[in-house]
Design a protein around this motif. Structure first.
Motif, PDB file in Angstrom:
ATOM      1  N   PRO A 156      49.689  47.249  45.362  1.00  0.00           N
ATOM      2  CA  PRO A 156      48.568  48.184  45.543  1.00  0.00           C
ATOM      3  C   PRO A 156      47.571  48.064  44.387  1.00  0.00           C
ATOM      4  N   PHE A 157      48.067  47.699  43.223  1.00  0.00           N
ATOM      5  CA  PHE A 157      47.189  47.595  42.064  1.00  0.00           C
ATOM      6  C   PHE A 157      46.129  46.526  42.271  1.00  0.00           C
ATOM      7  N   ASP A 166      34.292  44.260  44.558  1.00  0.00           N
ATOM      8  CA  ASP A 166      33.340  44.346  45.664  1.00  0.00           C
ATOM      9  C   ASP A 166      32.304  45.446  45.488  1.00  0.00           C
ATOM     10  N   MET A 174      35.694  57.020  45.278  1.00  0.00           N
ATOM     11  CA  MET A 174      37.054  57.252  45.760  1.00  0.00           C
ATOM     12  C   MET A 174      37.919  57.921  44.701  1.00  0.00           C
ATOM     13  N   LYS A 176      38.474  56.879  41.554  1.00  0.00           N
ATOM     14  CA  LYS A 176      39.232  55.957  40.699  1.00  0.00           C
ATOM     15  C   LYS A 176      38.312  55.334  39.657  1.00  0.00           C
TER      16      LYS A 176
ATOM     17  N   PHE B  91      34.140  47.641  51.278  1.00  0.00           N
ATOM     18  CA  PHE B  91      34.442  46.470  50.442  1.00  0.00           C
ATOM     19  C   PHE B  91      34.385  45.203  51.282  1.00  0.00           C
ATOM     20  N   MET B  94      37.473  42.485  51.449  1.00  0.00           N
ATOM     21  CA  MET B  94      38.830  42.991  51.638  1.00  0.00           C
ATOM     22  C   MET B  94      39.061  43.248  53.121  1.00  0.00           C
ATOM     23  N   ASP B  98      43.522  46.972  54.144  1.00  0.00           N
ATOM     24  CA  ASP B  98      43.601  47.109  52.683  1.00  0.00           C
ATOM     25  C   ASP B  98      42.556  48.085  52.150  1.00  0.00           C
ATOM     26  N   LEU B 101      43.983  51.458  52.615  1.00  0.00           N
ATOM     27  CA  LEU B 101      45.080  51.703  51.679  1.00  0.00           C
ATOM     28  C   LEU B 101      44.551  51.915  50.264  1.00  0.00           C
ATOM     29  N   ALA B 102      43.488  51.197  49.928  1.00  0.00           N
ATOM     30  CA  ALA B 102      42.933  51.320  48.574  1.00  0.00           C
ATOM     31  C   ALA B 102      42.341  52.701  48.339  1.00  0.00           C
ATOM     32  N   SER B 103      41.914  53.368  49.428  1.00  0.00           N
ATOM     33  CA  SER B 103      41.223  54.637  49.208  1.00  0.00           C
ATOM     34  C   SER B 103      42.147  55.832  48.977  1.00  0.00           C
ATOM     35  N   CYS B 104      43.470  55.634  49.150  1.00  0.00           N
ATOM     36  CA  CYS B 104      44.385  56.773  48.978  1.00  0.00           C
ATOM     37  C   CYS B 104      44.379  57.298  47.547  1.00  0.00           C
ATOM     38  N   PHE B 105      44.384  58.605  47.452  1.00  0.00           N
ATOM     39  CA  PHE B 105      44.553  59.255  46.141  1.00  0.00           C
ATOM     40  C   PHE B 105      45.993  59.121  45.665  1.00  0.00           C
ATOM     41  N   ASN B 107      48.054  57.104  44.328  1.00  0.00           N
ATOM     42  CA  ASN B 107      48.988  56.044  44.639  1.00  0.00           C
ATOM     43  C   ASN B 107      49.751  55.674  43.366  1.00  0.00           C
ATOM     44  N   GLY B 109      51.305  53.190  42.745  1.00  0.00           N
ATOM     45  CA  GLY B 109      51.098  51.769  42.481  1.00  0.00           C
ATOM     46  C   GLY B 109      49.849  51.464  41.682  1.00  0.00           C
ATOM     47  N   GLU B 110      49.064  52.489  41.390  1.00  0.00           N
ATOM     48  CA  GLU B 110      47.882  52.269  40.562  1.00  0.00           C
ATOM     49  C   GLU B 110      48.204  52.381  39.083  1.00  0.00           C
TER      50      GLU B 110
END
Ligand SMILES: Nc1ncnc2c1ncn2[C@@H]1O[C@H](COP(=O)(O)OP(=O)(O)OP(=O)(O)O)[C@@H](O)[C@H]1O
Ligand SMILES: [Mg+2]
Lengths: 289, 244
Positions: A156-157, A166, A174, A176, B91, B94, B98, B101-105, B107, B109-110
């Motif tokens: 996920p990273f 991008d 979002m 982040k 994006f 991508m 994906d 999935l990237a937009s989830c708060f 996570n 995995g971040e």
């Protein structure tokens, strides 16, 4: 056979190097023209620790990585302030400044005379002191790098690095922080380049600043662009192309005096062709605008 | 009804050009506010101030009971302000799945550390968010595009996907900047339906839209902006709005 092994070792080093830059360019969109400096930091730190302090190879590699990551934070700082072309220019300035330091800090680096007599690696009593064993060592490091990246690009990273590449503003929207992802990416990139540098220094046993010039940085960039960015096989194919091209040219009967220039001419020509016809490189995923 | 967002005397100038002047209004929970007005009257600028892309010169922004005037855009997003951009920000390189999935708060995995100390949390989060993403894609009828690149989607699909990105989290307030612009009738219906569904579930929206008839039909409050000021603020009691 010896010559073949020499080519193999160069290939291994350049594949790690191209993959290291791809971490910045391909995954995060940071067009950095300073990769030779991190390669150089790896080589010099390894050389200094092994020659001056008699440190073992693995420890020297670890220290190289730490030092390279530290200097990578400067790139992260630049990346948090500047974008695109301005970022590229600032990294170029970074390359020039650090090169000047390596060149002029003679008490540490021996300046233009370089550092000679770098011992060949020895790990747990096993000496990698001939071509075939060194090729094997390089292969192990290359495979570990590739395995790490294969794993990494599924995490996920890695998605967040790509989002940052991008559209940074959308990443902020979002909730982040793109700076965090950029910092991580330049640090990993610096660490991998340092590994390539350590291997290089212990392979050739003599290093001087001429291997880490801005030309080298541009070359590494062109390898990544020719092969393609954003995935693993792109940079690998770019390195293959760069290292094998002169070997292929040997089959054509051209005098040695022009062979080197011809190599660069052909290389430049292919670079132009790639950008015109297949801007995502041989196997790239991501088109640089 | 409780106010989710209160805007107090908000002003903003760019290089001496006064774009917004003393804007004040409030947004009740579960309401749909339409924001309309001619081109360049500062509608998008107001959104930039609310989601924190830009800072205001004067005034206050109170969101969910907190004064968020000094907060950055990242903190505001995490507090629950989501935004759909006038020009979709999907994006490009991508894949659709994906992107969702990237937009989830939140996570796990971040955070790098989690890969060492708690890899299981990453796995389980990944699983839940993949299910959620599949649901969202199915709902938006984008399931067959899940492996396409964001950049290859049509204008309308990009808007749908942007909505999908917002649906991956529970935003308290969603700012929609001309969600219907440049779309064909079929796509407009699709987006309207999506918004109605969300509204029925209690989602609060502010929608920028040029067509006054269109907005009055879907909202319960209309704000008209002119030269940086609110010249009309009407509550509509028609049962004919988006929530129907
Ligand atoms: N970052 C900025 N710097 C300078 N001027 C800006 C900036 N953002 C907006 N403006 C100016 O503010 C004014 C309002 O712009 P804004 O985009 O908010 O209008 P709008 O109501 O959304 O228009 P449209 O209906 O065309 O989308 C314009 O004159 C624009 O040029
Ligand atoms: Mg606008």
């Amino acid at each position: 056979m010896n010559y073949f092994l020499h080519i193999v070792i160069l290939l291994e080093i350049y594949i790690i190097l191209a993959l290291s830059l791809n971490m910045k360019v391909g995954f995060t969109g940071l067009l950095s023209i300073a990769q030779a400096i991190f390669y150089g930091i790896g080589a010099y730190v390894t050389a200094i620790f092994m020659v001056e302090l008699g440190s073992p190879f693995l420890l020297a590699i670890v220290i190289s990585i730490v030092v390279s990551v530290f200097f990578s934070l400067f790139i992260a700082f630049i990346a948090s302030r500047l974008r695109d072309l301005y970022f590229a220019l600032a990294t170029m300035a970074f390359q020039i400044i650090l090169y000047a330091i390596i060149y002029n800090w003679t008490s540490l680096t021996n300046g233009p005379y370089g550092i000679a007599g770098i011992p060949q690696p020895e790990i747990l009593g096993v000496a990698f002191d001939n071509l075939s064993s060194f090729a094997l060592l390089g292969f192990v490091f290359m495979v570990l790098t590739i395995l790490f990246l294969l794993w990494f690009q599924k995490t996920p990273f890695s998605r967040l690095l790509e989002s940052t590449r991008d559209d940074e503003l959308a990443v902020i929207a979002m909730g982040k922080n793109p700076k965090y992802y950029k910092r991580f990416s330049v640090c990993i990139s610096g660490a991998l380049a340092a590994i390539a540098g350590s291997l290089y220094a212990t392979y050739v046993t003599y290093i001087d600043p001429s291997s880490f010039t801005i030309d080298e940085s541009i070359l590494i960039m062109s390898i990544v662009i020719i092969g393609g960015t954003g995935n693993i096989w792109g940079p690998v194919s770019g390195a293959l192309f760069y290292i094998l091209l002169p070997e292929v040219l040997k089959f054509i009967d051209i005098p040695d005096s022009i062979a080197a220039s011809l190599r660069m001419i052909i290389y430049g020509f292919v670079l132009i062709l790639i950008i015109r016809i297949k801007p995502d490189g041989f196997f790239g995923k991501y088109v640089f605008k | 009804m409780e106010d989710l967002l209160i805007i107090e005397n908000l002003s903003k100038a760019y290089n001496g050009l006064q774009v917004l002047q003393e804007i004040s209004f409030s947004v009740e929970k579960n309401s749909i506010i339409a924001l309309t007005g001619e081109n360049s009257t500062g509608k998008t600028t107001l959104f930039n101030l609310i989601n924190g892309f830009d800072s205001h010169d004067n005034g206050n922004i109170i969101f969910d009971g907190k004064n968020i005037s000094q907060w950055g855009a990242i903190a505001r997003s995490r507090a629950g302000i989501g935004r759909l951009f006038q020009n979709s920000r999907v994006f490009k390189n991508m894949r659709v799945l994906d992107i969702l999935l990237a937009s989830c708060f939140d996570n796990p995995g971040e955070r790098i550390l989690n890969y060492f100390v708690n890899p299981a949390s990453i796995k389980s989060f990944e699983k839940t968010s993949r299910n959620k993403a599949a649901e969202v894609l199915n709902y938006l009828r984008l399931l067959d595009k899940s492996q396409d690149f964001g950049g290859s989607l049509s204008h309308g699909e990009k808007k749908l996907l942007s909505l999908g990105m917002l649906m991956m989290n529970n935003y308290k307030l969603i700012l929609l900047d001309e969600p219907f612009a440049g779309l064909n009738a079929k796509m407009i219906d699709k987006i309207s339906d999506t918004l109605s569904d969300l509204a029925r579930n209690g989602q609060t929206f502010i929608i920028i839209e040029h067509n006054i008839e269109k907005v009055s039909s879907i909202s319960n409050q209309v704000l008209i902006l002119k030269e940086g000021r609110i010249i009309e603020n009407n509550k509509i009691n028609n049962a004919n709005n988006l929530i129907n």
